[in-house]
Design an enzyme around this catalytic site. Sequence first.
Site, PDB file in Angstrom:
ATOM      1  N   GLN A  19      -8.011  -2.231   9.417  1.00 58.45           N
ATOM      2  CA  GLN A  19      -7.587  -1.275  10.452  1.00 58.45           C
ATOM      3  C   GLN A  19      -7.700   0.163   9.975  1.00 58.45           C
ATOM      4  O   GLN A  19      -7.569   1.097  10.758  1.00 58.45           O
ATOM      5  CB  GLN A  19      -6.150  -1.571  10.884  1.00 58.45           C
ATOM      6  CG  GLN A  19      -5.099  -1.297   9.822  1.00 58.45           C
ATOM      7  CD  GLN A  19      -3.724  -1.808  10.199  1.00 58.45           C
ATOM      8  OE1 GLN A  19      -3.478  -3.009  10.219  1.00 58.45           O
ATOM      9  NE2 GLN A  19      -2.811  -0.907  10.523  1.00 58.45           N
ATOM     10  N   CYS A  25      -2.353  -2.234  13.942  1.00 61.73           N
ATOM     11  CA  CYS A  25      -2.218  -3.643  13.545  1.00 61.73           C
ATOM     12  C   CYS A  25      -2.049  -4.541  14.756  1.00 61.73           C
ATOM     13  O   CYS A  25      -2.606  -5.638  14.824  1.00 61.73           O
ATOM     14  CB  CYS A  25      -1.031  -3.805  12.613  1.00 61.73           C
ATOM     15  SG  CYS A  25       0.531  -3.333  13.379  1.00 61.73           S
ATOM     16  N   HIS A 167       5.146  -4.737  11.656  1.00 58.22           N
ATOM     17  CA  HIS A 167       3.716  -5.004  11.455  1.00 58.22           C
ATOM     18  C   HIS A 167       3.308  -6.210  12.299  1.00 58.22           C
ATOM     19  O   HIS A 167       4.083  -7.144  12.483  1.00 58.22           O
ATOM     20  CB  HIS A 167       3.462  -5.269   9.956  1.00 58.22           C
ATOM     21  CG  HIS A 167       2.024  -5.302   9.567  1.00 58.22           C
ATOM     22  ND1 HIS A 167       1.088  -4.423  10.080  1.00 58.22           N
ATOM     23  CD2 HIS A 167       1.363  -6.101   8.685  1.00 58.22           C
ATOM     24  CE1 HIS A 167      -0.096  -4.704   9.548  1.00 58.22           C
ATOM     25  NE2 HIS A 167       0.040  -5.710   8.689  1.00 58.22           N
ATOM     26  N   ASN A 194      -4.246 -10.836   7.624  1.00 58.92           N
ATOM     27  CA  ASN A 194      -3.843  -9.441   7.773  1.00 58.92           C
ATOM     28  C   ASN A 194      -5.074  -8.612   8.139  1.00 58.92           C
ATOM     29  O   ASN A 194      -6.196  -9.132   8.181  1.00 58.92           O
ATOM     30  CB  ASN A 194      -3.222  -8.950   6.455  1.00 58.92           C
ATOM     31  CG  ASN A 194      -2.360  -7.718   6.647  1.00 58.92           C
ATOM     32  OD1 ASN A 194      -2.216  -7.201   7.744  1.00 58.92           O
ATOM     33  ND2 ASN A 194      -1.810  -7.234   5.550  1.00 58.92           N
TER      34      ASN A 194
END
Lengths: 232, 120
Positions: A19, A25, A167, A194
């Site tokens: 990102q 996110c 997150h 992630n």
Amino acid sequence: LPTDFDWRDHGAVTAVKDQGSCGSCWSFSTTGSLEGAHYLATGELVSLSEQQLVDCDHECDPEEYGSCDAGCDGGLMNNAFEYALKVGGVQKEKDYPYTGTNGVCKFDKSKIAASVSNFSVVSIDEDQIAANLVKYGPLAVGINAAWMQTYIGGVSCPYICGKHLDHGVLLVGYGAAGYAPIRLKEKPYWIIKNSWGENWGENGYYKICRGHNVCGVASMVSTVTAAHVTPQ
Amino acid sequence: STESFIEQVSDDPLIRQVVSDSVEAVDQLLHAEHHFSLFKAKYGKTYDTQEEHDYRFSVFKSNLRRAKRNQLLDPSAVHGVTRFSDLTPDEFEKSYLGLHKRRLKLPVDAHKAPDLPTNN
């Protein structure tokens, strides 16, 4: 329920993305979940555009003034699913590539690659989360990322971790027991994709122990079901 | 509570080699400088001015201590130097997170997933 499960083994997860220094996110968590749902609905794995969500999705929660998706300044996966429902879907990454900055919306409805048919919120029960993961594909989840800045590998199971979420990530699987490199401790764990690139964590992935809503990982979980889209 | 917890955990009963604080401090500084050099090389980090470089080094040392503390409090994971080790926690949160932090409320179209069987 299988004791171990990983959607990466079934071809439902795209490569790890990055990102950059942009608080987007939530858009990666949203596209990851829709990529998996689209794969389950059509057999096609296609990388979807986070930039469309960053630039175009300013969906607000009608019941809460000011809680709108705001590109690099934050958002929520459930709002993003709502946006995708309303506009018809999300374009391919290659048709609307990621820049990591807030831009002018360039959405092209004729290039929609995946559509949302509905989305649901899963209860905090971690068995229900595992069952929904196996049934509907990778899940969009919120988490408290306090321990992730220094994380290198193994199964994270902090003695102390807040449950306020900051997150958005993607739950792609779970394991019955994971041996940490330093200490031989068995921990059943979630496998989390992630969006900080492959050179963070375990090739871009994070493992966190299962069973006690550690770091709030079980408190904001969404499944999405994709509609069949006739390829453009 | 975290601090007192660390004292308990790190105050191990083993006899430690007794060195004067200054020697240990120098050793730690050399250790940190070595790690910082590796960090800059690995992640291609450059800083515009000497002041910025020195500031980032001080943040890096603070994050080394945080990683050590995190390792104590999260022993089944591995903690250490990552690509974010020259960022303060606030900078990290602002730049790399991004989930709206607020009471969990759901858009009108969201509904609760029906319970699924989880045995057999």
